[in-house]
Motif scaffolding. Structure first.
Motif, PDB file in Angstrom:
ATOM      1  N   PHE A   5     -52.185   9.049  -2.921  1.00 28.02           N
ATOM      2  CA  PHE A   5     -53.087   7.940  -3.227  1.00 28.02           C
ATOM      3  C   PHE A   5     -53.520   7.976  -4.692  1.00 28.02           C
ATOM      4  CE2 PHE A   5     -57.515   6.190  -3.229  1.00 28.02           C
ATOM      5  CZ  PHE A   5     -57.166   4.863  -3.014  1.00 28.02           C
ATOM      6  N   TYR A   6     -53.808   9.170  -5.189  1.00 28.51           N
ATOM      7  CA  TYR A   6     -54.168   9.304  -6.604  1.00 28.51           C
ATOM      8  C   TYR A   6     -53.051   8.756  -7.493  1.00 28.51           C
ATOM      9  CZ  TYR A   6     -54.449  11.528 -11.176  1.00 28.51           C
ATOM     10  OH  TYR A   6     -54.445  11.749 -12.534  1.00 28.51           O
ATOM     11  N   LEU A  42     -59.400  17.767  -3.997  1.00 28.08           N
ATOM     12  CA  LEU A  42     -58.543  18.425  -3.009  1.00 28.08           C
ATOM     13  C   LEU A  42     -59.199  19.703  -2.480  1.00 28.08           C
ATOM     14  CD1 LEU A  42     -54.984  18.019  -4.599  1.00 28.08           C
ATOM     15  CD2 LEU A  42     -55.924  16.797  -2.635  1.00 28.08           C
ATOM     16  N   LYS A  43     -59.825  20.464  -3.369  1.00 25.97           N
ATOM     17  CA  LYS A  43     -60.542  21.668  -2.937  1.00 25.97           C
ATOM     18  C   LYS A  43     -61.706  21.294  -2.022  1.00 25.97           C
ATOM     19  CE  LYS A  43     -59.484  24.205  -7.210  1.00 25.97           C
ATOM     20  NZ  LYS A  43     -60.073  24.804  -8.439  1.00 25.97           N
ATOM     21  N   ASP A  65     -62.346  22.338   1.957  1.00 23.13           N
ATOM     22  CA  ASP A  65     -63.593  22.972   2.391  1.00 23.13           C
ATOM     23  C   ASP A  65     -64.255  22.174   3.514  1.00 23.13           C
ATOM     24  OD1 ASP A  65     -63.288  24.995   0.554  1.00 23.13           O
ATOM     25  OD2 ASP A  65     -64.579  24.069  -0.963  1.00 23.13           O
ATOM     26  N   GLU A  66     -64.099  20.851   3.462  1.00 19.69           N
ATOM     27  CA  GLU A  66     -64.760  19.995   4.450  1.00 19.69           C
ATOM     28  C   GLU A  66     -64.013  19.952   5.777  1.00 19.69           C
ATOM     29  OE1 GLU A  66     -66.837  15.541   4.576  1.00 19.69           O
ATOM     30  OE2 GLU A  66     -65.613  16.144   2.856  1.00 19.69           O
ATOM     31  N   LEU A  67     -62.705  20.168   5.742  1.00 25.36           N
ATOM     32  CA  LEU A  67     -61.910  20.153   6.969  1.00 25.36           C
ATOM     33  C   LEU A  67     -62.291  21.329   7.861  1.00 25.36           C
ATOM     34  CD1 LEU A  67     -58.317  19.253   5.725  1.00 25.36           C
ATOM     35  CD2 LEU A  67     -59.679  17.949   7.342  1.00 25.36           C
ATOM     36  N   VAL A 115     -53.183  16.209   4.908  1.00 24.87           N
ATOM     37  CA  VAL A 115     -54.414  15.598   4.383  1.00 24.87           C
ATOM     38  C   VAL A 115     -54.422  15.630   2.858  1.00 24.87           C
ATOM     39  CG1 VAL A 115     -56.906  15.952   4.169  1.00 24.87           C
ATOM     40  CG2 VAL A 115     -55.842  15.965   6.428  1.00 24.87           C
ATOM     41  N   THR A 116     -54.141  16.787   2.279  1.00 20.72           N
ATOM     42  CA  THR A 116     -54.165  16.905   0.821  1.00 20.72           C
ATOM     43  C   THR A 116     -52.981  16.172   0.178  1.00 20.72           C
ATOM     44  OG1 THR A 116     -53.044  19.058   1.008  1.00 20.72           O
ATOM     45  CG2 THR A 116     -55.443  19.071   0.837  1.00 20.72           C
ATOM     46  N   SER A 117     -51.830  16.191   0.837  1.00 26.65           N
ATOM     47  CA  SER A 117     -50.657  15.495   0.292  1.00 26.65           C
ATOM     48  C   SER A 117     -50.889  13.988   0.243  1.00 26.65           C
ATOM     49  CB  SER A 117     -49.418  15.800   1.136  1.00 26.65           C
ATOM     50  OG  SER A 117     -49.102  17.171   1.106  1.00 26.65           O
ATOM     51  N   PHE A 118     -51.483  13.439   1.290  1.00 25.50           N
ATOM     52  CA  PHE A 118     -51.751  12.002   1.322  1.00 25.50           C
ATOM     53  C   PHE A 118     -52.738  11.600   0.224  1.00 25.50           C
ATOM     54  CE2 PHE A 118     -50.649  11.793   6.107  1.00 25.50           C
ATOM     55  CZ  PHE A 118     -49.329  11.515   5.806  1.00 25.50           C
TER      56      PHE A 118
END
Length: 243
Positions: A204-205, A172-173, A177-179, A197-200
């Motif tokens: 999935f995890y 997630l970190k 950083d990539e976004l 993005v992070t919630s999705f």
């Protein structure tokens, strides 16, 4: 499975009239950066077969290499899309799609995504938390750039890591950083889209972990809490009605 992930998007894709005249090929060639379908097709590693109109020469290209900047696609002017190959998932491979829009149906997504992970079962002797190693992963997004994009740095980070909560937190970190989203990004809502993005990915995890618990219960270290389990389920609201 691939079919389940596709149906998850198709159920909220446009209206019945649109679906009756639309085609998968048209959706792909349009190359829209806010496509609902292309991220999951990219995640499952769909292949396109193109044919040149002038020479009948055919070539194959992976959808993961097809989308370029500003809604353009890697296709020459005299090429025609001949076929689309959509593979099924293999053993230990998991695929899922998610989308958030202003309305549940008949609306373009704010963020859409397709996630794929292929796991490897570790030999006996590993503690349950490290029983599953990531062979490969694909994180494809629509609505966060000028084309459908994969988070390649995060994908590289995930390779050979154990499928566990710490890996998820570190990923997630890496995703954040990539976004490159900021308030000047077309469409705005940068902070909201970063949260999506992070919630999705967290959903999935949990989805993969739930599938592992159902199929291989002795290989997963801890149970999913009831609060986390609710995040996996699709929220469906009944139609409002009067008394």
């Amino acid at each position: 499975s691939t079919c389940h992930a596709l149906l998850n998007q198709l159920n909220s894709f446009g209206s019945e009239q649109i679906r009756n005249v639309a085609t998968i090929g048209g959706n792909i060639i349009h190359g829209s950066s806010i496509s609902s379908l292309n991220p999951i097709l990219q995640a499952c590693n769909a292949k396109l077969k193109l044919i040149k109109h002038s020479t009948n020469e055919q070539c194959e290209i992976a959808l993961r290499n097809f989308f370029v900047h500003n809604n353009n696609v890697d296709m020459e002017r005299d090429e025609i899309l001949l076929s689309v190959y959509i593979p099924f998932t293999e053993e230990y491979e998991y695929l899922q799609s998610y989308k958030q829009s202003k309305r549940r149906k008949f609306d373009t997504p704010i963020v859409s995504c397709g996630f794929q992970v292929k796991l490897e079962h570790q030999a006996d002797g590993f503690v349950p938390e490290f029983k599953w190693k990531i062979q490969s992963a694909c994180l494809s997004f629509g609505g966060i750039a000028s084309s459908i994009v994969m988070m390649k740095k995060t994908q590289d980070y995930l390779k050979d890591k154990p499928w566990c909560k710490q890996t998820m937190k570190d990923a997630l970190k890496c995703l954040l950083d990539e976004l490159t989203l900021d308030e000047s990004t077309s469409g705005g809502q940068a902070a909201y889209r970063r949260t999506l993005v992070t919630s999705f990915f967290f959903k999935f995890y949990l989805y993969v972990k739930e599938q592992l618990q159902k199929t291989y219960p002795d290989t997963v270290a801890d149970e999913i809490s009831s609060n986390e389990l609710s995040a996996i389920k699709t929220y469906v609201r009944d139609l409002s009605h009067g008394e």
